[in-house]
Motif scaffolding. Sequence first.
Motif, PDB file in Angstrom:
ATOM      1  N   VAL A  55     -27.423  -8.958 -23.572  1.00 12.45           N
ATOM      2  CA  VAL A  55     -26.271  -7.964 -24.118  1.00 12.45           C
ATOM      3  C   VAL A  55     -26.285  -7.240 -22.508  1.00 12.45           C
ATOM      4  N   VAL A  56     -24.939  -6.819 -22.220  1.00 14.81           N
ATOM      5  CA  VAL A  56     -24.706  -5.962 -21.160  1.00 14.81           C
ATOM      6  C   VAL A  56     -23.722  -4.983 -21.636  1.00 14.81           C
ATOM      7  N   TRP A  57     -23.929  -3.650 -21.269  1.00 15.07           N
ATOM      8  CA  TRP A  57     -23.337  -2.260 -21.531  1.00 15.07           C
ATOM      9  C   TRP A  57     -22.880  -1.907 -20.228  1.00 15.07           C
ATOM     10  N   ALA A  67     -20.825  -6.845 -23.205  1.00 17.15           N
ATOM     11  CA  ALA A  67     -20.493  -8.340 -23.350  1.00 17.15           C
ATOM     12  C   ALA A  67     -21.906  -8.833 -24.022  1.00 17.15           C
ATOM     13  N   LEU A  68     -21.783  -9.739 -25.173  1.00 23.07           N
ATOM     14  CA  LEU A  68     -22.954 -10.348 -25.860  1.00 23.07           C
ATOM     15  C   LEU A  68     -22.973 -11.944 -25.579  1.00 23.07           C
ATOM     16  N   ARG A  69     -24.094 -12.134 -25.390  1.00 26.90           N
ATOM     17  CA  ARG A  69     -24.619 -13.665 -24.748  1.00 26.90           C
ATOM     18  C   ARG A  69     -23.524 -14.738 -25.628  1.00 26.90           C
ATOM     19  N   LYS A  70     -23.729 -14.583 -26.956  1.00 27.66           N
ATOM     20  CA  LYS A  70     -23.356 -15.747 -28.051  1.00 27.66           C
ATOM     21  C   LYS A  70     -21.779 -15.157 -28.441  1.00 27.66           C
ATOM     22  N   GLU A  71     -21.235 -14.465 -28.081  1.00 31.93           N
ATOM     23  CA  GLU A  71     -19.938 -13.586 -28.481  1.00 31.93           C
ATOM     24  C   GLU A  71     -18.917 -13.723 -27.376  1.00 31.93           C
ATOM     25  N   ASP A  82     -29.045  -1.978 -33.069  1.00 30.88           N
ATOM     26  CA  ASP A  82     -29.516  -2.176 -34.524  1.00 30.88           C
ATOM     27  C   ASP A  82     -28.690  -3.315 -35.055  1.00 30.88           C
ATOM     28  N   GLN A  83     -27.878  -4.052 -34.418  1.00 32.62           N
ATOM     29  CA  GLN A  83     -27.001  -5.201 -34.806  1.00 32.62           C
ATOM     30  C   GLN A  83     -27.287  -6.466 -33.944  1.00 32.62           C
ATOM     31  N   ILE A  84     -27.795  -6.281 -32.826  1.00 31.41           N
ATOM     32  CA  ILE A  84     -28.375  -7.325 -31.925  1.00 31.41           C
ATOM     33  C   ILE A  84     -29.755  -7.925 -32.126  1.00 31.41           C
ATOM     34  N   GLU A  85     -29.875  -9.276 -32.780  1.00 29.84           N
ATOM     35  CA  GLU A  85     -31.127  -9.723 -33.103  1.00 29.84           C
ATOM     36  C   GLU A  85     -31.714 -10.162 -31.710  1.00 29.84           C
ATOM     37  N   ALA A  86     -33.234  -9.625 -31.487  1.00 27.47           N
ATOM     38  CA  ALA A  86     -33.703 -10.127 -30.066  1.00 27.47           C
ATOM     39  C   ALA A  86     -34.588 -11.241 -30.529  1.00 27.47           C
TER      40      ALA A  86
END
Length: 604
Positions: A55-57, A67-71, A82-86
């Motif tokens: 993830v990048v903020w 930006a989120l890798r899979k989205e 708390d929504q990003i599964e690691a």
Amino acid sequence: MKKAEELMLYTPEPQRPPLDAKLCISVAAGEGKGRYIKGKTLTVAVWDNCKSPLVVWRFCGDYWTGALRKEKHPTRRQMFPDQIEAVYGRPLAYIEGIAATQPESELLQDYFNDRRPGRLMGIIRTALDFASRKKREARNAMQEQETQRMFAGLPELPSDLEKRILACCTESVFLWITNIKERRVAPGGVRETIPVQRVRCDSCGAEYSVLGRELKHKEMAVCKCCGNEMQVYNTQYPSFRVWRARTFLLSQPDDGAVWVRRMVVHFSFTHHRAKMDIYPGDIWWTDGQAVKHWKKEYLHGYEWKYVMCQSADISKGMTASTGYYQPRVYAAWEPRFETDLRKVMKSGWIRKYDRNCHFYWEVRFWEATRRYPMAESLIKTGWSDALGSYLDGSDGGTCNHQYINLSSKTYYGVFGLNRQELALIRGRKDTFARINEAAGWKKAGLQITAQNLQMVSALSTYRIQDTLHEYGLSKSLKYLRHQTRRITGKYDGVIDSRVASDWIDYLDMAQNAGMNMTLENVRYPLDLKRRHDELVQQRYKIARTKSVKNMAHQIEKEAADLEGKYSVEQVMRKIKKTYEYDGEKYIIRVPGGAKDILEREPVS
């Protein structure tokens, strides 16, 4: 250039830090000199074992994007830690000790002026929520001022509140009776003792006597003074364990507006008399144009204050729950409550078009006209029952009416059909279900005509519309008509539902089997029933093979456990010479070990 694009331009690209850890953070600072982005910028990225960051903020003050890798286009909610599964399904917010270099940690802490040690994800979570929290605090401060201004004109509770509650909540109080005997002088001077029941009504407070024993304990009876039907309770029985609870709504007019108070009333009857404990609840105010709602916010202990809510539906306060998994019941209110609200709602036209409308639904329809542009037109054209079912969710609500658009600003836009198409299917107006099905067929590409509607009338809309649209509507319908004639022996203008169900089932199995779905002879087999049954058998064989493999693996595992615990193979070798037998009629074989015992089929 948009603001988000400009932020991407003036923030540095994330670089993986030289850290050997499952999860690590990189932080890089930049400088914005654009139209929107001015001043210091920051790029924060979380890395795992992949080449690209998880993830990048990107931040500029309290504005941010990410930006989120899979989205491709993640929502802001998806970007929160708390929504990003690691790792192992755990979100970033609940993973402690994510690695970061000392200079980058200090850069992150200095940028947000938050120096909590070891809480980098907490700093980011706070930063992501800063703008909305700032707006929320400003909104709450403004609403608190408005609350103080509005409550300055809040009427005091009436002095006869308890009396009004008792008169209204007749089903929660009792008609108390006491059985006595009185001496009376009959005509002619004859003295006699007759049975009498003394009656006291909790609702109106009246006391009177009746001759005989006509009132029975726990039966229903009508009070002779107020005319209310109530439950009878004999005072010879104890009542200290009897209690009732009721929700009561009080209306108070105020210069062209009305205040509505909701309160919970607890009735106790320790001394054969109704005693009330009144707990004030939510408050509403409306002048017919605007509606405001306040609820209790508990501070600490028993201290509380009223805060303004964002939802302002009065109808939500008109029902009360009776317990877990129990239906909701209407709250108690006086006739003047309905009169006061109708004066400001000006909802007489609703009763004109729906004469049997309960007052609760009258309020809900009035609220719907304030929320949906075409709600009034729907009620006036006879769709009030369908609208009520939609609002209540009793016929599926939005889940089963994805093509009904109540937010449309045009009448026919609500249905997704034009005048001619709507006229073809208009019949029962107690539900939008048939309209929704027709709108779904129209979206799939079917021309809405009487013949086409008859053709698909037996088909379930679950999956079939999407499947037909995916594989080509015209060819698919032609194929289903042909298969209906082939399998059932006739086609009378209606596609058989079993044929459509078998075809969808066949397509699912063919796709799972890895067949080439671009070929027409695969999508449209000539003998559908035979190909369907073949794939069912193939699926059964695959499932059986997989089950046998799983069973063999389970047997080996259990056998290894038994051998480790009890040395079954060694025991069998010792008893083999004693118990093995090979005769003319019978043969006894000793198992070689635990695996032989577990693999042995039980004898029926």
